[in-house]
Design a protein around this motif. Structure first.
Motif, PDB file in Angstrom:
ATOM      1  N   THR A  57       0.844  -1.191   0.000  1.00  0.00           N
ATOM      2  CA  THR A  57       0.000   0.000   0.000  1.00  0.00           C
ATOM      3  C   THR A  57       0.880   1.242   0.000  1.00  0.00           C
ATOM      4  O   THR A  57       1.744   1.386   0.861  1.00  0.00           O
ATOM      5  CB  THR A  57      -0.909   0.040   1.252  1.00  0.00           C
ATOM      6  OG1 THR A  57      -1.706  -1.141   1.304  1.00  0.00           O
ATOM      7  CG2 THR A  57      -1.809   1.272   1.228  1.00  0.00           C
ATOM      8  N   TYR A 104       1.002   5.431   0.256  1.00  0.00           N
ATOM      9  CA  TYR A 104       0.145   6.489   0.797  1.00  0.00           C
ATOM     10  C   TYR A 104       0.858   7.833   0.744  1.00  0.00           C
ATOM     11  O   TYR A 104       2.090   7.915   0.668  1.00  0.00           O
ATOM     12  CB  TYR A 104      -0.270   6.180   2.247  1.00  0.00           C
ATOM     13  CG  TYR A 104       0.849   6.314   3.261  1.00  0.00           C
ATOM     14  CD1 TYR A 104       1.160   7.543   3.832  1.00  0.00           C
ATOM     15  CD2 TYR A 104       1.616   5.203   3.640  1.00  0.00           C
ATOM     16  CE1 TYR A 104       2.188   7.677   4.748  1.00  0.00           C
ATOM     17  CE2 TYR A 104       2.648   5.330   4.552  1.00  0.00           C
ATOM     18  CZ  TYR A 104       2.926   6.562   5.110  1.00  0.00           C
ATOM     19  OH  TYR A 104       3.966   6.696   6.008  1.00  0.00           O
ATOM     20  N   CYS A 112      -4.455   6.667  -0.413  1.00  0.00           N
ATOM     21  CA  CYS A 112      -3.805   5.364  -0.522  1.00  0.00           C
ATOM     22  C   CYS A 112      -3.920   4.851  -1.952  1.00  0.00           C
ATOM     23  O   CYS A 112      -4.985   4.943  -2.560  1.00  0.00           O
ATOM     24  CB  CYS A 112      -4.462   4.346   0.422  1.00  0.00           C
ATOM     25  SG  CYS A 112      -4.563   4.878   2.133  1.00  0.00           S
TER      26      CYS A 112
END
Length: 360
Positions: A243, A245, A259
């Motif tokens: 992920t 971000y 995200c």
């Protein structure tokens, strides 16, 4: 037949929760992987696969090839490709229909875009994507069944008409639904090969240390609580998950972040941010429904509880969605506004900050 097969399901392990939360990954597609025997004779790949995949028609396999969903040694091939000894063959296809009754229900849909191949829906929070244990009506699929019921191509026996990915019940945001089998195959290949693009916005507790960052760690079912996913950094368990971000706005004791998913695992954003010590705001399953940052003053406690009241779910919204259109071959991207409950919570935090600055 001595060649070897490995079969994968793009749908992560089912969620056994009462809310029927689910994976953001590819939904109703299976991945077969074969390694041709060293003595394999030259044979068209569509014939090779139809003899090895149960209930798969040659036409269905040819559609998969046309959509670029058949790979040999990691490269897409056409249906007339001739399999050679030791070839590594993978294919993504839709599951055959399962026995489940889908009841069309006249439920309003927020349709962002629709043409003959796809429909983009902005799902409201609280709506389950497809029927399952404890949620057999009122789902997005029930609404889609109503929307599609008069179309000649609509298959009432398909338990998940057109779905190629999904988001959790209490997560809002964009979903793409395919309106043809060819579009389903094409889109599923993009989700499987991670060529689709998705961004989310979330409110998290605290402030991540960097303006931008990447969270990496295998995600798998928690051994302590089967309703949760856990992060396993050593990679011995679970599935690879990444992920990315960036911080959009600092709001004192919480932060608005964007995200971007590189993978799509069950509860990926929720589990990853808990793992780095910043659970999503009001995410009950991952501990974000408690006051994790701030003061001990009763006035502050009341303020946070008021924020929880206006945003009674995890603060997560699937904001953008991009993919190659299965008919035009062009990249398309769709955007959605933050839902009113997240906007209200953000405004409350902004007001809190401004009031605190005045007092100081």
């Amino acid at each position: 037949m001595n060649d070897r097969e490995e079969s994968y399901d793009l749908l992560d392990e089912p969620d056994f929760s009462e809310n029927n939360d689910a994976s953001e990954n590819g939904l109703q597609y299976e991945h077969h992987r074969f390694i041709a025997d060293s003595g394999q004779n030259l044979l068209r790949i569509d014939k090779f696969l139809v003899n090895r995949i149960e209930n798969a028609s040659r036409n269905k396999i040819q559609e998969a090839a046309d959509a670029g969903c058949i790979l040999v040694n990691e490269k897409p091939v056409k249906s007339n490709y001739r399999v050679k000894p030791n070839d590594i063959i993978s294919i993504v296809m839709s599951y055959p229909p399962r026995e489940i009754q889908i009841i069309p229900e006249d439920i309003p849909l927020n349709i962002v875009y629709e043409d003959d191949a796809v429909i983009i829906v902005n799902k409201k929070p609280g709506m389950v994507v497809h029927p399952g244990h404890g949620n057999y009506t009122g789902t997005l699929v029930n609404a889609l069944a109503w929307h599609f019921k008069d179309q000649p191509w609509f298959n009432a026996d398909d338990p998940r008409p057109g779905l190629v990915h999904r988001i959790d019940k209490d997560t809002s945001g964009l979903l793409v639904i395919a309106k043809t089998e060819a579009a389903k195959i094409h889109l599923s290949g993009q989700f499987f090969n991670k060529t689709s693009t998705r961004t989310y916005q979330a409110i998290v507790w605290g402030t991540p240390p960097e303006e931008e960052g990447t969270i990496t760690g295998h995600i798998g079912r928690s051994v302590r609580d089967r309703k949760q996913m856990a992060v396993y950094p050593d990679g011995d368990y679970g599935k690879h998950a990444v992920t990315h971000y960036r911080i959009l706005e600092r709001l004192s004791y919480v932060t608005l972040v964007e995200c971007r998913l590189e993978t799509g695992r069950t509860h990926q954003i929720r589990a990853h941010f808990k793992y780095i010590g910043h659970p999503l705001f009001n995410d009950e399953r991952y501990g974000g429904h408690q006051i994790l940052k701030g003061t001990t003053f009763s006035k502050y406690k009341q303020f946070v509880e008021n924020c929880f009241a206006v945003l009674p779910r995890q603060a997560l919204h699937a904001k953008t969605l991009g993919f190659i259109h299965p008919v035009t071959g062009k990249y398309v991207e769709f955007d959605s506004e933050l839902p009113t409950d997240m906007v209200a919570a953000i405004e409350k935090w902004r007001h809190y900050i401004s009031g605190r600055d005045v007092e100081e």
